[in-house]
Enzyme design. Structure first.
Site, PDB file in Angstrom:
ATOM      1  N   ARG A 168     -41.499   0.228 -25.047  1.00  0.00           N
ATOM      2  CA  ARG A 168     -42.400   1.097 -24.599  1.00  0.00           C
ATOM      3  C   ARG A 168     -41.792   1.756 -23.623  1.00  0.00           C
ATOM      4  NH1 ARG A 168     -46.220  -2.405 -23.742  1.00  0.00           N
ATOM      5  NH2 ARG A 168     -47.717  -1.304 -22.939  1.00  0.00           N
ATOM      6  N   ALA A 192     -35.236   2.939 -27.738  1.00  0.00           N
ATOM      7  CA  ALA A 192     -35.323   2.484 -26.284  1.00  0.00           C
ATOM      8  C   ALA A 192     -36.553   3.323 -25.830  1.00  0.00           C
ATOM      9  CB  ALA A 192     -34.178   3.007 -25.580  1.00  0.00           C
ATOM     10  N   HIS A 193     -36.726   3.172 -24.473  1.00  0.00           N
ATOM     11  CA  HIS A 193     -38.066   3.666 -23.903  1.00  0.00           C
ATOM     12  C   HIS A 193     -37.951   5.182 -23.896  1.00  0.00           C
ATOM     13  CE1 HIS A 193     -35.875   4.511 -20.433  1.00  0.00           C
ATOM     14  NE2 HIS A 193     -35.320   3.385 -20.291  1.00  0.00           N
ATOM     15  N   ASN A 194     -39.277   5.504 -24.108  1.00  0.00           N
ATOM     16  CA  ASN A 194     -39.372   7.240 -24.085  1.00  0.00           C
ATOM     17  C   ASN A 194     -38.568   7.985 -25.080  1.00  0.00           C
ATOM     18  OD1 ASN A 194     -39.690   6.176 -20.908  1.00  0.00           O
ATOM     19  ND2 ASN A 194     -41.102   8.018 -21.476  1.00  0.00           N
ATOM     20  N   SER A 204     -35.027   8.145 -23.922  1.00  0.00           N
ATOM     21  CA  SER A 204     -35.472   9.597 -23.913  1.00  0.00           C
ATOM     22  C   SER A 204     -34.505  10.425 -24.818  1.00  0.00           C
ATOM     23  CB  SER A 204     -34.992   9.995 -22.436  1.00  0.00           C
ATOM     24  OG  SER A 204     -35.856   9.389 -21.433  1.00  0.00           O
TER      25      SER A 204
END
EC number: 2.3.1.191
Length: 352
Positions: free
Chosen positions: A224, A245-247, A265
Site C-alpha cells: 500500500r 513497493a509503496h507508491n 515510488s
C-alpha cells in the site's frame, strides 16, 4: 468441435480465416506441434518449426497466411490467419476447462462481516474471510482460505485464489485474477532513521488500486502507499514472486516477470516489459514501452519511449553491448600495454 466450427469461431477475431483441407474432422483438444496426435490442433508461429508441417500428426495446424501448405493439404487441415500465435491462444481458451474454486453462494464455514455487499453469482469458498463494508462484484469467486479485510472493493468477474490476503481499503477492478499466496496492500517499507540508530515506523495510510483485466501471479506482494495509491493499471500482468513497493505506479499493459523487485515510488509507463530478477532503485521513471532485460539493475530514470535496457547498472542495450565487448578484450589490451611499456623501458635504457 469440428475443424469448421473452429474456423467459424476464429472469424470473430481474424478476417480472413482460410481453411485448407477437410473441415468435418472432430478436434478433441490442443497440443504442442512436436507431440500432437490425430484429432488434435496445434500451431506454427516461428519459421524454425516449419519442418513440423511434414512431421506432425496433428489433424489441424494453424499457420500464418503466407505459409505454403499445398504439399501437406492431403495429410491434414490448415487454418491460415494473420497471427497464428494469438489464434491458438483463442483456441486454448475455447478448450480450457474452468476451475471450480467455490460454488456460487457463501460456504458454511466462510466468515462474512457486517455491511458486506455481494453481487449476483458471487462464490465464497470454505473458511474464506470477508471483512466489514466490503463490496464484491457479480460473478467474482473468492476461493477457500482467502482473506479480505475491511472496506475492500472488488469488481465483477474476478478470481481470488486460495491463501490470498487483501488488506483494508484495496480497490480492485473487473476481471482481475490474483493467484494463490499473494498479498495485496501490506504496509510499505517505511521507517524514519533516528540519531541513535533506531527507526520509527512511518504509518502507511494509502491504498492499492488494481485496474481491470490485471493478473497477479502467485506469492507476489504489492504494498500500500504511504499516502495516496500504489497503482497497478489496466491490463498489467505481474508474474510470481514479484515485489511492488509503496507508491509505485505501473502503467497499462505492462508485464513484469518473476522475482523482479520494484522499489518505492517507481513510475512505469504503458506497455513496458520487465525481465525476471530485474531490480529498480526507486523514485525513478520509465517511459512507455521500455524493455528491461533479466537481472538488469535500473538506478536512474529513462524517459525515451521504447528504450531497451540491460546490465548493471542498466544502460541502453547498444551501449551496454559495446561495453561488454570492450570488457572481453581487456586481457589482450593489457598484454599490448604491458608490451609497449616494456619496449619503452628498453628504449630508455638503451639511450642511457
Amino acid at each position: 468441435m469440428t475443424i469448421q466450427e473452429i474456423r467459424q469461431y476464429l472469424t470473430q477475431f481474424f478476417d480472413p480465416v482460410e481453411l485448407v483441407g477437410e473441415g468435418d474432422a472432430v478436434i478433441a483438444g490442443p497440443a504442442k506441434i512436436e507431440s500432437a496426435a490425430r484429432g488434435e490442433v496445434s500451431f506454427i508461429a516461428n519459421e524454425k518449426y516449419l519442418r513440423y508441417l511434414s512431421l506432425t500428426s496433428a489433424s489441424l495446424v494453424i499457420v500464418h497466411r503466407s505459409v505454403d501448405v499445398s504439399l501437406y493439404a492431403g495429410e491434414r487441415s490448415f487454418l491460415k490467419v494473420s497471427d497464428p500465435y494469438t489464434a491458438f491462444v483463442f483456441v486454448l481458451q475455447k478448450f480450457a476447462r474452468p476451475r471450480t474454486l467455490a460454488k456460487p453462494g457463501v460456504a458454511p464455514t466462510a466468515a462474512i462481516g457486517g455491511g458486506v455487499s455481494l453481487g449476483e453469482g458471487v462464490a465464497v469458498g470454505e473458511h474464506a474471510v470477508i471483512g466489514d463494508r466490503c463490496s464484491i462484484g457479480a460473478g467474482t469467486v473468492i476461493a477457500p482460505n482467502a482473506v479480505i479485510m475491511h472496506d475492500v472493493k472488488i469488481g465483477e468477474g474476478c478470481t481470488i485464489f486460495p491463501q490470498v490476503t487483501i488488506y483494508d481499503g484495496t480497490l480492485i477492478g473487473d476481471r482481475v485474477v490474483i493467484h494463490a499466496g499473494s498479498v495485496i496492500g501490506a504496509d510499505g517499507f517505511g521507517f524514519a532513521p533516528q540519531p541513535d540508530g533506531s527507526y520509527v515506523k512511518i504509518p502507511q495510510m494509502g491504498v492499492v488500486e488494481i485496474g481491470d483485466d490485471a493478473e497477479i501471479g502467485a506469492n507476489a506482494t504489492i504494498d500500500r502507499a504511504t499516502m495516496g495509491s500504489t497503482v497497478i493499471a489496466k491490463g498489467v500482468k505481474v508474474d510470481n514472486l514479484v515485489q511492488v513497493a509503496h507508491n509505485c505506479r505501473i502503467g497499462e499493459h505492462t508485464v513484469i516477470a518473476a522475482q523482479a523487485g520494484i522499489s518505492g515510488s517507481t513510475i512505469m509507463g504503458r506497455g513496458c516489459m520487465i525481465g525476471g530478477q530485474a531490480g529498480f532503485a526507486g523514485h525513478l521513471e520509465l517511459a512507455d514501452r521500455t524493455h528491461v532485460a533479466a537481472q538488469a539493475g535500473v538506478s536512474k530514470s529513462f524517459l525515451e519511449p521504447g528504450t531497451a535496457l540491460r546490465g548493471y547498472p542498466a544502460q541502453p542495450m547498444r551501449e551496454q553491448l559495446r561495453h561488454e565487448a570492450m570488457l572481453r578484450h581487456l586481457g589482450s589490451m593489457k598484454e599490448k600495454i604491458d608490451r609497449i611499456d616494456r619496449e619503452l623501458k628498453e628504449q630508455g635504457a638503451s639511450r642511457d
